[in-house]
Design an enzyme around this catalytic site. Structure first.
Site, PDB file in Angstrom:
ATOM      1  N   ALA A 192       0.833  -1.185   0.000  1.00  0.00           N
ATOM      2  CA  ALA A 192       0.000   0.000   0.000  1.00  0.00           C
ATOM      3  C   ALA A 192       0.874   1.243   0.000  1.00  0.00           C
ATOM      4  O   ALA A 192       2.071   1.192   0.267  1.00  0.00           O
ATOM      5  CB  ALA A 192      -0.916   0.001   1.218  1.00  0.00           C
ATOM      6  N   GLY A 248      -0.224  -5.119   0.950  1.00  0.00           N
ATOM      7  CA  GLY A 248      -1.459  -4.989   0.193  1.00  0.00           C
ATOM      8  C   GLY A 248      -1.411  -5.697  -1.145  1.00  0.00           C
ATOM      9  O   GLY A 248      -2.432  -6.124  -1.671  1.00  0.00           O
ATOM     10  N   GLU A 288      -2.293  -9.167  -0.436  1.00  0.00           N
ATOM     11  CA  GLU A 288      -3.725  -9.198  -0.125  1.00  0.00           C
ATOM     12  C   GLU A 288      -4.567  -9.067  -1.388  1.00  0.00           C
ATOM     13  O   GLU A 288      -5.595  -9.729  -1.532  1.00  0.00           O
ATOM     14  CB  GLU A 288      -4.059  -8.086   0.870  1.00  0.00           C
ATOM     15  CG  GLU A 288      -3.512  -8.372   2.262  1.00  0.00           C
ATOM     16  CD  GLU A 288      -3.656  -7.196   3.205  1.00  0.00           C
ATOM     17  OE1 GLU A 288      -4.152  -7.399   4.325  1.00  0.00           O
ATOM     18  OE2 GLU A 288      -3.272  -6.058   2.819  1.00  0.00           O
ATOM     19  N   GLU A 294       3.853  -5.969   7.212  1.00  0.00           N
ATOM     20  CA  GLU A 294       3.330  -4.825   7.961  1.00  0.00           C
ATOM     21  C   GLU A 294       3.904  -4.718   9.375  1.00  0.00           C
ATOM     22  O   GLU A 294       4.022  -3.620   9.925  1.00  0.00           O
ATOM     23  CB  GLU A 294       1.798  -4.905   8.042  1.00  0.00           C
ATOM     24  CG  GLU A 294       1.073  -4.662   6.737  1.00  0.00           C
ATOM     25  CD  GLU A 294       0.947  -5.897   5.868  1.00  0.00           C
ATOM     26  OE1 GLU A 294       0.224  -5.839   4.861  1.00  0.00           O
ATOM     27  OE2 GLU A 294       1.573  -6.940   6.188  1.00  0.00           O
TER      28      GLU A 294
END
Length: 294
Positions: A102, A145, A148, A168
């Site tokens: 992200a 992300g 994900e 993360e």
């Protein structure tokens, strides 16, 4: 949803990033059929022009997943989902990165209150809510992300140099778009805990052994093979494909007993369709079926 700007510097080092960037060139270029898009490229591919291809296109940021990118991605997925000519959707990046995480700069000043009020990450649901099969073609980094996003898809194919991870933990947070929920369903609790709690990367072949990835291909063959898979799915009844996808997804949502009941209900339902009748008749008559998707 960690960004490559932080995580890869911590775990790989700046020189390693430069080496990867230099080694990966010559990726197939796609030209957008939707000029309004700034962060993705979209086109229809396949011998029957029935595969929707979405390429994440923030190469300087290694396809970091900013808000505008995901808004465009969601719109493209919804458009392909509503297009009767499209059988399946492929999401890819480039050889350096599927999506390296992200956009941390974008979320750095978020607060608990702002996340709650704005429904932060809600737009990510457009991919998982798609009725048609969505296939991730992952080359390079699929971190935070990016990992994900790949798991939001129904099938993951990977290039042999792909790297997956949920790093993360290295920046003081946890996965927030399904990393702690979908990953255990793919690889089991112990492996998921190891990946999430260490922030370590896993390579494509290890990901395949874990069950995260369906198949691994040479980098230059990945997109071709992924499109072939989408085309193979496209030879079947779109209606029945959608029902089959619903049934498999239900296995992750409920108990075995409830899942079996849901499956049987959908199975019975196929007998109310012309496509089921045509499929069985064609099999008995030893000819290819001609599905109508009624």
């Amino acid at each position: 949803m960690a960004s490559v700007g932080v995580i890869t510097r911590v775990l790989l080092g700046k020189n390693a990033i430069n080496k990867v960037a230099a080694a990966n060139t010559g990726f197939v270029k796609f030209y957008s059929t939707a000029p309004a898009y700034e962060n993705i490229k979209v086109e229809v591919v396949g011998t029957k022009s029935n595969v929707g291809l979405i390429q994440l296109n923030r190469p300087k940021a290694l396809n970091a997943l900013c808000g505008p990118l995901f808004e465009e991605l969601g719109q493209a997925v919804r458009d392909f989902d509503s297009d009767e000519k499209i059988a399946a959707i492929v999401i890819t990046g480039n050889e350096k990165a599927f999506a390296a995480g992200a956009d941390i700069k974008e979320m750095q000043n978020n607060t608990y209150s702002s996340n709650q009020k704005k429904g932060f990450l809600k737009s990510w649901e457009d991919v998982s809510n798609c009725g048609k099969p969505v296939i991730a073609a992952v080359n390079g980094f699929a971190l935070g992300g990016g990992c994900e996003l790949a798991m939001l898809c129904d099938i993951i194919y990977a290039g042999e140099k792909a790297k997956f991870g949920q790093p993360e933990i290295n920046i003081g947070t946890i996965p927030g778009a399904g990393g702690t929920q979908r990953l255990p369903r793919y690889v089991g609790k112990s492996k998921a805990m190891e990946i999430v709690l260490t922030g370590n990367f896993i390579d494509a072949h290890e990901a395949e052994k874990m069950g995260l990835v369906s198949r691994v291909f040479p980098v230059e063959k990945l997109l071709e093979e992924t499109i072939k898979l989408a085309e193979r799915i496209g030879t079947h009844s779109p209606l029945i494909v959608k029902m089959a996808k619903q049934a498999v997804n239900q296995a992750y949502e409920t108990t075995l007993k409830s899942g079996l009941q849901f499956e049987k209900s959908l199975f019975y339902g196929t007998f109310a369709t012309e496509d089921r009748k045509e499929g069985m008749t064609a099999f008995v008559e030893k000819r290819p079926p001609s599905f109508k998707n009624e």
